[in-house]
Scaffold this active site. Structure first.
Site, PDB file in Angstrom:
ATOM      1  N   LEU A  25       0.815  -1.210   0.000  1.00  0.00           N
ATOM      2  CA  LEU A  25       0.000   0.000   0.000  1.00  0.00           C
ATOM      3  C   LEU A  25       0.847   1.257   0.000  1.00  0.00           C
ATOM      4  O   LEU A  25       0.405   2.302  -0.471  1.00  0.00           O
ATOM      5  CB  LEU A  25      -0.933   0.013   1.215  1.00  0.00           C
ATOM      6  CG  LEU A  25      -1.958  -1.120   1.291  1.00  0.00           C
ATOM      7  CD1 LEU A  25      -2.761  -1.015   2.583  1.00  0.00           C
ATOM      8  CD2 LEU A  25      -2.886  -1.084   0.087  1.00  0.00           C
ATOM      9  N   GLY A  26       2.043   1.185   0.542  1.00  0.00           N
ATOM     10  CA  GLY A  26       2.893   2.364   0.588  1.00  0.00           C
ATOM     11  C   GLY A  26       4.125   2.114   1.431  1.00  0.00           C
ATOM     12  O   GLY A  26       4.268   1.064   2.068  1.00  0.00           O
ATOM     13  N   GLY A  28       6.932   4.267   4.162  1.00  0.00           N
ATOM     14  CA  GLY A  28       7.184   5.467   4.940  1.00  0.00           C
ATOM     15  C   GLY A  28       8.422   5.296   5.788  1.00  0.00           C
ATOM     16  O   GLY A  28       9.108   4.275   5.726  1.00  0.00           O
ATOM     17  N   VAL A  33       3.792  -0.571   4.353  1.00  0.00           N
ATOM     18  CA  VAL A  33       2.405  -0.917   4.669  1.00  0.00           C
ATOM     19  C   VAL A  33       1.899  -1.887   3.606  1.00  0.00           C
ATOM     20  O   VAL A  33       1.994  -1.623   2.403  1.00  0.00           O
ATOM     21  CB  VAL A  33       1.498   0.332   4.705  1.00  0.00           C
ATOM     22  CG1 VAL A  33       0.099  -0.044   5.188  1.00  0.00           C
ATOM     23  CG2 VAL A  33       2.100   1.404   5.598  1.00  0.00           C
ATOM     24  N   ASP A 147      -0.930  11.837  16.106  1.00  0.00           N
ATOM     25  CA  ASP A 147      -0.444  12.213  14.774  1.00  0.00           C
ATOM     26  C   ASP A 147      -1.601  12.364  13.794  1.00  0.00           C
ATOM     27  O   ASP A 147      -1.530  11.910  12.659  1.00  0.00           O
ATOM     28  CB  ASP A 147       0.552  11.163  14.273  1.00  0.00           C
ATOM     29  CG  ASP A 147       1.312  11.624  13.026  1.00  0.00           C
ATOM     30  OD1 ASP A 147       1.448  12.846  12.832  1.00  0.00           O
ATOM     31  OD2 ASP A 147       1.763  10.765  12.250  1.00  0.00           O
TER      32      ASP A 147
END
Length: 287
Positions: A25-26, A28, A33, A147
């Protein structure tokens, strides 16, 4: 959170805990993820989840791991909100630590505003009502998000959801009451971004000692509530329940998001959901 879905690479794991992984999904600073599917515990129904790996060096501190584990357990047991991604387990002590939440088939507020521009006032009011209610649910379970920002707000066809709560591993905070007020500050900053496409403080999310927030481009009707969220004194900021009432006057957040989001946003969200279906196979999605 989702930067662009893709299939698993040769270096990606096939399984994390009880979850079989279907795609990426991504990525970071904390880790990758993944889109996974499985049951968080024996006998539970299988579900789609977003599984975030955590770089081991970020959670070497034992009290930090204990805090994360306790908050995930509290969220799984107590947080029932359509505006919060459900907690779906974690493993923090192994060689490949991870934390999971229910998968939200949508796109982050950050990416949508960057691509299509700010939301109209009516949409921001509904979004604000949804996010204020997400904080109400988390705070009732004694969990602070730490956050809440446009990158951690997922917009889906049904409801917006706060994701990745409790994962600001390096954020320093004061007493518990300040942590609650910090969440309200972050909510105000998020809504300034949603309504104007810029942050309220140049280059910094934190209020400067003598600096007022920049609300340029924010509709006049939203300014009093958002200015109150960004008050320099934590105890002067409104509670999430007060915000929910002040922002979402008609309880629009309770309606499907496709009815109050701009059409370009809706189209992008639907494309993201279809991409997830392709990664998992239609027979898996939503079951």
């Amino acid at each position: 959170m989702i930067q662009g879905m893709a299939g698993l690479g040769s270096a990606d794991p096939q399984q994390l805990g009880p979850y079989r992984l279907h795609g990426v999904l991504g990525n970071g600073r904390m880790g990758t993820v993944y889109l996974g599917r499985g049951a968080p515990q024996r006998g539970a129904r299988k579900q789609l989840v977003a599984v975030r790996t955590l770089r081991p060096e970020l959670i070497r501190d034992r009290p930090l791991r204990a805090r994360l584990r306790q908050e995930m357990q509290a969220a799984a047991a107590s947080v029932r909100s359509p505006y919060v991604a459900d907690a779906a387990g974690c493993e923090l002590d192994g060689a490949s630590p991870w934390i999971a939440n229910s998968f939200v088939p949508g796109v982050s507020l950050e990416l949508l505003v960057a691509k299509y521009g700010p939301l109209p006032e009516s949409s921001v009011r509904a979004l604000g009502g949804a996010l204020a209610r997400s904080l109400m649910a988390l705070h009732a379970a004694r969990i602070t998000h730490r956050d809440l920002g446009a990158h951690n707000v997922m917009l889906a066809s049904d409801t917006p959801r706060a994701v990745d709560y409790g994962l600001a591993l390096g954020r320093m905070s004061g007493p518990a009451t300040d942590e609650l007020a910090d969440d309200v500050f972050d909510l105000g900053a998020t809504l300034v971004f949603a309504s104007s496409a810029h942050q309220p403080f140049a280059g910094n999310m934190l209020p400067m000692a003598r600096e007022d927030p920049d609300l340029t481009g924010v509709p006049d009707g939203l300014c009093p509530a958002l200015f109150a969220c960004l008050h320099k004194t934590p105890e002067s900021r409104p509670s999430p329940s007060v915000l929910a009432s002040a922002l979402d006057l008609a309880d629009t957040a309770e309606e499907p998001a496709v009815e109050w989001l701009p059409q370009p946003y809706v189209h992008e969200i639907q494309q993201a959901a279809e991409a997830a279906r392709r990664l998992t196979g239609r027979r898996l999605f939503g079951r």
